[in-house]
Design an enzyme around this catalytic site. Structure first.
Site, short mmCIF file in Angstrom:
data_model
loop_
_atom_site.label_atom_id
_atom_site.label_comp_id
_atom_site.label_asym_id
_atom_site.label_seq_id
_atom_site.Cartn_x
_atom_site.Cartn_y
_atom_site.Cartn_z
N ARG A 26 28.46 -17.59 1.54
CA ARG A 26 27.11 -18.14 1.35
C ARG A 26 26.96 -18.75 -0.03
O ARG A 26 26.25 -19.75 -0.20
CB ARG A 26 26.07 -17.03 1.62
N ARG A 121 36.71 -17.66 20.41
CA ARG A 121 35.49 -16.87 20.16
C ARG A 121 34.24 -17.63 20.62
O ARG A 121 34.21 -18.86 20.61
CB ARG A 121 35.41 -16.48 18.67
N SER A 168 22.97 -10.88 15.32
CA SER A 168 24.13 -11.50 14.69
C SER A 168 23.68 -12.26 13.46
O SER A 168 22.87 -13.19 13.54
CB SER A 168 24.81 -12.47 15.66
N ASP A 317 31.44 -4.27 11.21
CA ASP A 317 32.85 -4.46 10.84
C ASP A 317 33.55 -3.14 10.49
O ASP A 317 34.76 -3.12 10.29
CB ASP A 317 32.95 -5.43 9.65
N LYS A 344 35.27 -10.06 18.36
CA LYS A 344 35.57 -10.19 16.92
C LYS A 344 36.94 -10.87 16.76
O LYS A 344 37.42 -11.49 17.69
CB LYS A 344 35.51 -8.81 16.26
N ARG A 348 38.42 -5.86 19.57
CA ARG A 348 38.62 -4.63 18.79
C ARG A 348 38.45 -3.37 19.62
O ARG A 348 39.01 -2.33 19.27
CB ARG A 348 37.66 -4.59 17.58
N ARG A 391 40.91 -6.22 9.97
CA ARG A 391 40.26 -4.89 9.96
C ARG A 391 41.10 -3.88 10.75
O ARG A 391 41.11 -2.69 10.43
CB ARG A 391 38.84 -4.98 10.48
#
Ligand code: S3P
Length: 428
Positions: A26, A121, A168, A317, A344, A348, A391
């Site tokens: 950002r 995605r 989201s 996450d 994700k 996951r 992750r």
């Protein structure tokens, strides 16, 4: 292949984690839209944030990269130029979704691509509201196939009121960034509150927002007034690995310095505390509209808990690493409402069940949108795949370090959010 050996002693001392991934993205995007030079300190030089830098440079933004410090000279809200090539968002959902919103307002054409994971995605969740604002986004299959192209916006987008079906931050942020240049205010309503870094940073750039419960309204603006500098806090999603490792390895006492503890991100602290973890915030302060603290964690006896609903976006996450903590806890842990894990960087939910069970057979089960973890089963060492998901790689490493060791296939994906992760683990 990477071999992680069991830790021989508790985790002791000070740890510094890299800058927050969400805030780093950002900072680059909003600084590019201001009209002065911004110094971004503690920027995360992970592959995802470098994808954002690459995209903004392709649109004419000057970004001087001095390690984890950037100097970004904004071109104003209407000063970006049409990229001469396809923009590559790599593995980064945040880069792609936020830029879809930001670029929907621009009078030029942009085509995006990404890696194998990003190409599969869901993007319809962003494209649908942007289209109802008047944007034109085209592709062969807007939900599961890049490249996609944003056609030039020849007139202003329309402000909308949009009720999001899933919480989201990426979707919310995309709509808010598009709303900056719309012809009337835009309101986004979420089922549960997701991370609010976009809102906070936009306010720091002089934008007007109103928040009521889970709704946020943005008012269109002519120019953003950039601050002279932005200090990116340490990433709580990266700190999460040390919070869990210190909690489950006996004799640990660590302080993780300068971590962002915005309440839309501290679900892991609440859940670990409910499991019996010993966690305290020291030296709380605020910078650039974000709360920061040093986090002290000592080892503790953990017990299973049940959670879901509004807690999920606050730790979305961290679910893989919380699942690791749950494997070391007494009793069962039930994590509800985790369907989003399927979309994700990897699926996951499947990855946790298939890969984690190699390290502790029969501990992890998926039932519908719930993940169930049976604590304190037998631990073994095994070879596991990271599935190129950062992750998963870090969670499997912590599982191996606290348990019986692990061999990781395709370990390099940690570069996405935490390039120095293995080094810190090896020094522990
Ligand atoms: C992010 C939001 C979350 C998170 C992702 C970063 C962001 O995604 O999983 O890693 O920076 O806005 P969703 O908003 O899609 O849940």
């Amino acid at each position: 292949m990477k071999k992680i050996v069991p830790l021989e002693h508790g985790l002791i001392g000070l740890i510094k984690v890299p800058g927050d991934k969400s805030i780093s993205h950002r900072a680059v995007m909003l600084s590019s839209l201001g009209d002065s030079t911004v110094e971004v300190k503690n920027f995360l030089r992970g592959a995802d944030c470098l994808s954002t830098i690459g995209c903004m440079r392709s649109m004419g933004v000057e970004i001087v990269d001095a390690g984890n410090r950037l100097l970004i000279t904004g071109r104003g809200l209407d000063g970006l130029s049409e990229p001469t090539n396809v923009l590559d968002a790599g593995n980064s959902g945040t880069t792609l979704r936020l830029l879809l919103g930001l670029l929907s307002t621009q009078n030029f054409l942009t085509t995006f691509t990404g890696d194998d994971s990003l190409r599969s995605r869901p993007m319809a969740r962003v494209i649908k509201p942007l289209t109802s604002m008047g944007a034109t986004i085209v592709g062969r299959n807007l939900n599961k196939n890049l490249p996609i192209t944003i056609l030039p916006s020849t007139s202003k987008l329309h402000g909308i009121e949009y009720e999001m079906p899933v919480a989201s931050a990426q979707v919310k942020s995309a709509i808010l960034l598009a709303g900056l240049r719309a012809d009337s205010p835009t309101t986004v309503i979420e089922p549960h509150r997701s991370r609010d870094h976009t809102e906070r940073m936009l306010e720091g750039f002089g934008a007007r927002l109103e928040r009521r419960g889970n709704a946020v309204t943005i008012y269109p603006i002519e120019r953003l007034q950039a601050p002279t500098s932005i200090e990116v806090p340490g990433d709580i999603s990266s700190a999460a690995y040390w919070i869990v490792l210190a909690s489950i390895v006996e004799g640990s006492d660590v302080v993780i310095e300068g971590v962002g503890v915005n309440e839309t991100r501290t679900g892991i602290i609440d859940v670990m505390s409910a499991m019996g973890a010993t966690i305290e915030f020291l030296n709380e302060r605020s910078s650039g509209g974000e709360l920061i603290a040093d986090i002290r964690v000592m080892s503790a006896q953990l017990k299973g808990v049940e959670f879901g609903g509004e807690t999920i976006p606050r730790l979305i996450d961290e679910i893989p690493i919380i699942a690791v903590a749950a494997a070391f806890a007494e009793g069962d842990t039930i994590i509800n409402d985790v369907g989003e894990l399927r979309v994700k960087e990897s699926d996951r939910l499947a990855a946790i069940v298939e890969e984690f069970n190699r390290l502790s057979a029969g501990s992890f089960e998926a039932q519908g949108d719930s993940l169930i973890i049976h604590g304190r089963r037998q631990l073994s060492s095994a070879r596991c795949s990271t599935r190129d998901d950062h992750r998963m790689a870090m969670s499997l490493s912590i599982f191996g370090a606290a348990g019986a060791g692990v061999e990781l296939d395709r370990p390099d994906c940690v570069d996405i959010s935490y390039p120095t992760f293995y080094q810190t683990l090896e020094e522990a």
